[in-house]
Design an enzyme around this catalytic site. Structure first.
Site, mmCIF file in Angstrom:
data_model
loop_
_atom_site.group_PDB
_atom_site.id
_atom_site.type_symbol
_atom_site.label_atom_id
_atom_site.label_comp_id
_atom_site.label_asym_id
_atom_site.label_seq_id
_atom_site.Cartn_x
_atom_site.Cartn_y
_atom_site.Cartn_z
ATOM 1 N N HIS A 86 -0.197 -12.241 2.551
ATOM 2 C CA HIS A 86 1.211 -11.905 2.711
ATOM 3 C C HIS A 86 2.030 -12.439 1.534
ATOM 4 O O HIS A 86 1.677 -13.460 0.948
ATOM 5 C CB HIS A 86 1.779 -12.510 3.998
ATOM 6 C CG HIS A 86 0.956 -12.240 5.212
ATOM 7 N ND1 HIS A 86 0.497 -13.237 6.035
ATOM 8 C CD2 HIS A 86 0.481 -11.073 5.715
ATOM 9 C CE1 HIS A 86 -0.205 -12.702 7.026
ATOM 10 N NE2 HIS A 86 -0.249 -11.390 6.842
ATOM 11 N N HIS A 88 5.521 -14.123 0.808
ATOM 12 C CA HIS A 88 6.527 -14.853 1.579
ATOM 13 C C HIS A 88 7.857 -14.920 0.824
ATOM 14 O O HIS A 88 7.931 -14.641 -0.372
ATOM 15 C CB HIS A 88 6.001 -16.245 1.914
ATOM 16 C CG HIS A 88 4.931 -16.233 2.970
ATOM 17 N ND1 HIS A 88 5.083 -16.833 4.201
ATOM 18 C CD2 HIS A 88 3.692 -15.664 2.984
ATOM 19 C CE1 HIS A 88 3.994 -16.651 4.928
ATOM 20 N NE2 HIS A 88 3.123 -15.952 4.206
ATOM 21 N N HIS A 103 7.463 -14.411 6.093
ATOM 22 C CA HIS A 103 7.090 -13.217 5.334
ATOM 23 C C HIS A 103 8.332 -12.592 4.701
ATOM 24 O O HIS A 103 9.428 -12.634 5.285
ATOM 25 C CB HIS A 103 6.445 -12.163 6.241
ATOM 26 C CG HIS A 103 5.125 -12.570 6.796
ATOM 27 N ND1 HIS A 103 4.364 -11.739 7.582
ATOM 28 C CD2 HIS A 103 4.406 -13.727 6.667
ATOM 29 C CE1 HIS A 103 3.250 -12.351 7.926
ATOM 30 N NE2 HIS A 103 3.258 -13.566 7.376
ATOM 31 N N HIS A 111 6.082 -6.976 12.034
ATOM 32 C CA HIS A 111 4.893 -7.115 11.195
ATOM 33 C C HIS A 111 3.949 -5.928 11.415
ATOM 34 O O HIS A 111 3.849 -5.388 12.524
ATOM 35 C CB HIS A 111 4.173 -8.418 11.543
ATOM 36 C CG HIS A 111 2.900 -8.635 10.801
ATOM 37 N ND1 HIS A 111 2.863 -9.029 9.488
ATOM 38 C CD2 HIS A 111 1.611 -8.481 11.180
ATOM 39 C CE1 HIS A 111 1.608 -9.133 9.093
ATOM 40 N NE2 HIS A 111 0.821 -8.797 10.105
ATOM 41 N N HIS A 120 6.519 -5.530 7.344
ATOM 42 C CA HIS A 120 7.293 -6.328 6.400
ATOM 43 C C HIS A 120 6.961 -5.839 4.997
ATOM 44 O O HIS A 120 5.830 -5.404 4.740
ATOM 45 C CB HIS A 120 6.918 -7.809 6.498
ATOM 46 C CG HIS A 120 7.102 -8.400 7.854
ATOM 47 N ND1 HIS A 120 6.395 -9.512 8.280
ATOM 48 C CD2 HIS A 120 7.896 -8.041 8.890
ATOM 49 C CE1 HIS A 120 6.763 -9.830 9.513
ATOM 50 N NE2 HIS A 120 7.666 -8.945 9.909
ATOM 51 N N ASP A 123 3.816 -7.567 3.800
ATOM 52 C CA ASP A 123 2.532 -7.411 4.490
ATOM 53 C C ASP A 123 1.519 -6.681 3.610
ATOM 54 O O ASP A 123 1.696 -5.505 3.303
ATOM 55 C CB ASP A 123 2.720 -6.621 5.795
ATOM 56 C CG ASP A 123 3.500 -7.384 6.840
ATOM 57 O OD1 ASP A 123 3.614 -8.618 6.710
ATOM 58 O OD2 ASP A 123 3.999 -6.744 7.793
ATOM 59 N N HIS A 162 -4.112 -16.709 4.274
ATOM 60 C CA HIS A 162 -4.128 -17.386 5.569
ATOM 61 C C HIS A 162 -5.543 -17.677 6.055
ATOM 62 O O HIS A 162 -6.517 -17.081 5.595
ATOM 63 C CB HIS A 162 -3.360 -16.560 6.588
ATOM 64 C CG HIS A 162 -1.881 -16.553 6.343
ATOM 65 N ND1 HIS A 162 -1.003 -17.369 7.026
ATOM 66 C CD2 HIS A 162 -1.128 -15.840 5.463
ATOM 67 C CE1 HIS A 162 0.222 -17.161 6.588
ATOM 68 N NE2 HIS A 162 0.178 -16.241 5.638
ATOM 69 N N ARG A 185 -1.792 -21.657 6.511
ATOM 70 C CA ARG A 185 -1.801 -21.237 5.110
ATOM 71 C C ARG A 185 -2.831 -22.060 4.344
ATOM 72 O O ARG A 185 -2.747 -23.288 4.312
ATOM 73 C CB ARG A 185 -0.398 -21.390 4.517
ATOM 74 C CG ARG A 185 0.647 -20.691 5.378
ATOM 75 C CD ARG A 185 2.075 -20.920 4.932
ATOM 76 N NE ARG A 185 2.995 -20.330 5.914
ATOM 77 C CZ ARG A 185 4.285 -20.094 5.708
ATOM 78 N NH1 ARG A 185 4.843 -20.397 4.547
ATOM 79 N NH2 ARG A 185 5.030 -19.554 6.652
#
Length: 202
Positions: A86, A88, A103, A111, A120, A123, A162, A185
């Site tokens: 992702h 951020h 995000h 999402h 997002h 994403d 992640h 993370r």
């Protein structure tokens, strides 16, 4: 001194070229054939203190104004399986990537998957780490942008890897529509501009 016939031929040729150029510019949106010099960015990915063996590099390339962004790269040191990827909100990697915030979601969407119409902007789906712990990514994304003038620009934001698979907003967990329930993370880096390495006419 050129003849009158020669002058008329030259004027006719010039008129044809001008008309053709005007039609071409109109079709492609004006400017230099509607193209831009490619914009490139790179992110160096480093693991958090809990996952120091994770590292890699992703490249982003946008060859046309408003066109798709090509994302390609490799990351190593991940556990086998899928891992959410992702972009951020903030370009802040402190506190083991947690300072990067949520995000990147300028349109306040749920999402979702990278190719879905509800997602997002940040994403990017999953990377698949094989048994040798290497994970490759290669995708075309029509939503993110490398233009600093775009409200979809990912420049100077954090890319985060992640711990778990992103369920793409399809799971039953309370975090599915927020984060894909992809866990903590494990690595991150900041997306920064880099000189383009491909010809401008590509």
């Amino acid at each position: 001194m050129p003849s009158i016939r020669g002058s008329e031929s030259f004027v006719s040729l010039l008129l044809i070229v001008t008309v053709c150029q005007a039609q071409y510019d109109g079709f492609f949106g004006g400017g230099y054939f509607g193209f831009q010099r490619p914009v490139s960015a790179v992110v160096d990915i480093k693991g958090t203190t809990k996952f120091p063996g994770v590292s890699g590099q992703f490249h982003f390339t946008q060859t046309t104004t408003g066109g798709p962004v090509i994302v390609r790269g490799t990351i190593q040191g991940l556990t086998p399986g899928l891992h959410g990827v992702h972009i951020h909100q903030f370009g802040n990697l402190s506190d083991n990537c947690n300072a990067a915030g949520p995000h990147f979601n300028p349109f306040n969407k749920d999402h979702g998957d990278v190719g879905h119409h509800v997602r997002h902007v940040g994403d990017l789906g999953n990377v698949d780490s094989m048994g040798d712990s290497f994970a490759d990514i290669f995708l075309f994304d029509h939503l993110i942008s490398l233009s600093s003038k775009s409200d979809r620009s990912v420049l100077h934001r954090a890319l985060v890897i992640h711990e778990k698979a992103d369920d793409l907003g399809l799971g039953n967990h309370a975090d599915s529509k927020k984060t894909g329930n992809s866990g903590s993370r494990v690595a991150c880096g900041i997306i920064t501009l880099t000189p383009s390495r491909i010809p401008f006419f590509f």
